[in-house]
Motif scaffolding. Structure first.
Motif, PDB file in Angstrom:
ATOM      1  N   UNK A 102       0.815  -1.218   0.000  1.00 38.40           N
ATOM      2  CA  UNK A 102       0.000   0.000   0.000  1.00 38.40           C
ATOM      3  C   UNK A 102       0.852   1.273   0.000  1.00 38.40           C
ATOM      4  N   UNK A 103       2.164   1.117  -0.175  1.00 36.76           N
ATOM      5  CA  UNK A 103       3.058   2.273  -0.142  1.00 36.76           C
ATOM      6  C   UNK A 103       2.903   3.124  -1.390  1.00 36.76           C
ATOM      7  N   UNK A 104       3.249   4.384  -1.260  1.00 36.90           N
ATOM      8  CA  UNK A 104       3.209   5.266  -2.418  1.00 36.90           C
ATOM      9  C   UNK A 104       4.233   4.805  -3.448  1.00 36.90           C
ATOM     10  N   UNK A 105       3.789   4.702  -4.678  1.00 36.22           N
ATOM     11  CA  UNK A 105       4.646   4.172  -5.739  1.00 36.22           C
ATOM     12  C   UNK A 105       5.891   5.032  -5.925  1.00 36.22           C
ATOM     13  N   UNK A 106       7.031   4.374  -5.976  1.00 39.03           N
ATOM     14  CA  UNK A 106       8.276   5.062  -6.253  1.00 39.03           C
ATOM     15  C   UNK A 106       8.788   5.951  -5.146  1.00 39.03           C
ATOM     16  N   UNK A 107       8.234   5.848  -3.961  1.00 43.35           N
ATOM     17  CA  UNK A 107       8.627   6.722  -2.852  1.00 43.35           C
ATOM     18  C   UNK A 107       9.549   5.948  -1.904  1.00 43.35           C
ATOM     19  N   UNK A 108      10.819   6.298  -1.896  1.00 45.51           N
ATOM     20  CA  UNK A 108      11.779   5.594  -1.055  1.00 45.51           C
ATOM     21  C   UNK A 108      11.496   5.814   0.424  1.00 45.51           C
ATOM     22  N   UNK A 109      10.925   6.969   0.767  1.00 45.99           N
ATOM     23  CA  UNK A 109      10.591   7.239   2.171  1.00 45.99           C
ATOM     24  C   UNK A 109       9.514   6.270   2.656  1.00 45.99           C
ATOM     25  N   UNK A 110       8.549   5.951   1.802  1.00 44.67           N
ATOM     26  CA  UNK A 110       7.496   5.013   2.184  1.00 44.67           C
ATOM     27  C   UNK A 110       8.074   3.620   2.427  1.00 44.67           C
ATOM     28  N   UNK A 111       9.033   3.222   1.605  1.00 45.60           N
ATOM     29  CA  UNK A 111       9.698   1.934   1.797  1.00 45.60           C
ATOM     30  C   UNK A 111      10.426   1.923   3.134  1.00 45.60           C
ATOM     31  N   UNK A 112      11.100   2.994   3.434  1.00 44.44           N
ATOM     32  CA  UNK A 112      11.843   3.098   4.691  1.00 44.44           C
ATOM     33  C   UNK A 112      10.894   3.021   5.890  1.00 44.44           C
ATOM     34  N   UNK A 113       9.772   3.742   5.818  1.00 43.53           N
ATOM     35  CA  UNK A 113       8.825   3.717   6.931  1.00 43.53           C
ATOM     36  C   UNK A 113       8.134   2.362   7.057  1.00 43.53           C
ATOM     37  N   UNK A 114       7.964   1.649   5.963  1.00 41.87           N
ATOM     38  CA  UNK A 114       7.392   0.301   6.047  1.00 41.87           C
ATOM     39  C   UNK A 114       8.294  -0.594   6.884  1.00 41.87           C
ATOM     40  N   UNK A 115       9.587  -0.487   6.680  1.00 41.00           N
ATOM     41  CA  UNK A 115      10.539  -1.284   7.454  1.00 41.00           C
ATOM     42  C   UNK A 115      10.518  -0.882   8.925  1.00 41.00           C
ATOM     43  N   UNK A 116      10.500   0.416   9.178  1.00 41.04           N
ATOM     44  CA  UNK A 116      10.509   0.907  10.559  1.00 41.04           C
ATOM     45  C   UNK A 116       9.246   0.483  11.304  1.00 41.04           C
ATOM     46  N   UNK A 117       8.093   0.700  10.677  1.00 41.72           N
ATOM     47  CA  UNK A 117       6.817   0.386  11.326  1.00 41.72           C
ATOM     48  C   UNK A 117       6.700  -1.107  11.592  1.00 41.72           C
ATOM     49  N   UNK A 118       7.104  -1.928  10.619  1.00 42.38           N
ATOM     50  CA  UNK A 118       7.030  -3.381  10.805  1.00 42.38           C
ATOM     51  C   UNK A 118       7.887  -3.828  11.985  1.00 42.38           C
ATOM     52  N   UNK A 119       9.062  -3.236  12.137  1.00 39.03           N
ATOM     53  CA  UNK A 119       9.929  -3.604  13.256  1.00 39.03           C
ATOM     54  C   UNK A 119       9.371  -3.115  14.589  1.00 39.03           C
ATOM     55  N   UNK A 120       8.922  -1.861  14.627  1.00 38.85           N
ATOM     56  CA  UNK A 120       8.438  -1.301  15.890  1.00 38.85           C
ATOM     57  C   UNK A 120       7.103  -1.912  16.309  1.00 38.85           C
ATOM     58  N   UNK A 121       6.347  -2.438  15.352  1.00 41.82           N
ATOM     59  CA  UNK A 121       5.065  -3.082  15.674  1.00 41.82           C
ATOM     60  C   UNK A 121       5.269  -4.364  16.474  1.00 41.82           C
ATOM     61  N   UNK A 122       6.464  -4.920  16.450  1.00 44.86           N
ATOM     62  CA  UNK A 122       6.756  -6.130  17.217  1.00 44.86           C
ATOM     63  C   UNK A 122       6.931  -5.835  18.697  1.00 44.86           C
ATOM     64  N   UNK A 123       7.116  -4.558  19.045  1.00 43.93           N
ATOM     65  CA  UNK A 123       7.236  -4.180  20.449  1.00 43.93           C
ATOM     66  C   UNK A 123       5.858  -4.240  21.107  1.00 43.93           C
ATOM     67  N   UNK A 124       5.810  -4.166  22.431  1.00 41.23           N
ATOM     68  CA  UNK A 124       4.578  -4.464  23.159  1.00 41.23           C
ATOM     69  C   UNK A 124       3.668  -3.268  23.407  1.00 41.23           C
TER      70      UNK A 124
END
Length: 205
Positions: A102-124
């Motif tokens: 669902x990220x914005x097409x061609x947006x490197x910032x969206x890719x970066x935030x996808x990685x960050x959010x996925x990792x931080x979502x594992x916290x409690x």
């Protein structure tokens, strides 16, 4: 912007002094990165995680962010020379793929935030807190900006972490929830009630 907790804390931790005035509309992404990095520094200093483990980003990605987006060389504080890239586990990879779909097409910032959010979502804790944000409204803005179609589907104002896992279950063809409808679920308040104590971390600082 410069009086927000994550932004101010990162400046204090790095000894950068007062940050220059920032245009909230133009630099929201940079503000969010400052909040995330402040949380990462907390975990690094506590010996709980490395910079790559805390953010879900690679060493190269973190180095680029620190060199390009912040007012002074700060990589030493994150001990990047000592860290290794960390491969995501299955759960994190599924969350990341959901966000990237669902990220914005061609947006490197969206890719970066996808990685960050996925990792931080594992916290409690609540996701906005684990990202170091001021409140849930800022998380809503972040998701609506970088993952607009995904965010638009949360029409009932479900808590964001619950919503992400709900969408993940739907995409995988199963459900962790056995209630026939939300209204009949005994855990309704866990998904939809206001997130109490939104400013607890802020006041503690």
């Amino acid at each position: 912007m410069s009086d927000r907790p994550g932004w101010r804390q990162l400046s204090e931790l790095l000894g950068l002094g007062p940050w220059p005035p920032v245009d909230l509309e133009m630099d929201f992404d940079q503000y969010v990165l400052a909040c995330v990095l402040s949380r990462a520094l907390e975990e690094i200093d506590a010996g709980e995680a490395t910079a790559t483990e805390a953010t879900g980003l690679t060493q190269a990605e973190l180095r680029d962010i620190l060199n390009d987006s912040f007012p002074a060389p700060t990589s030493h504080a994150f001990r990047l020379e000592e860290v290794c890239d960390v491969e995501p586990g299955l759960e994190e990879e599924l969350l990341r793929d959901l966000l990237l779909a669902h990220a914005r097409a061609g947006d490197s910032a969206s890719v970066r935030f996808a990685k960050i959010i996925a990792r931080r979502a594992l916290r409690h804790d609540h996701l906005w807190r684990e990202l170091g944000l001021f409140d849930r409204v800022e998380l809503t803005r972040l998701l609506a900006t970088h993952f607009p179609t995904l965010a638009a589907g949360n029409t009932n104002n479900m808590r964001w972490k619950r919503y992400l896992y709900r969408k993940l279950c739907e995409a995988e063809g199963f459900s962790l929830c056995t209630a026939p409808t939300c209204r009949e679920c005994k855990d309704l308040e866990s998904c939809f009630c206001p997130e109490e104590g939104e400013n607890v971390r802020v006041e503690a600082k």
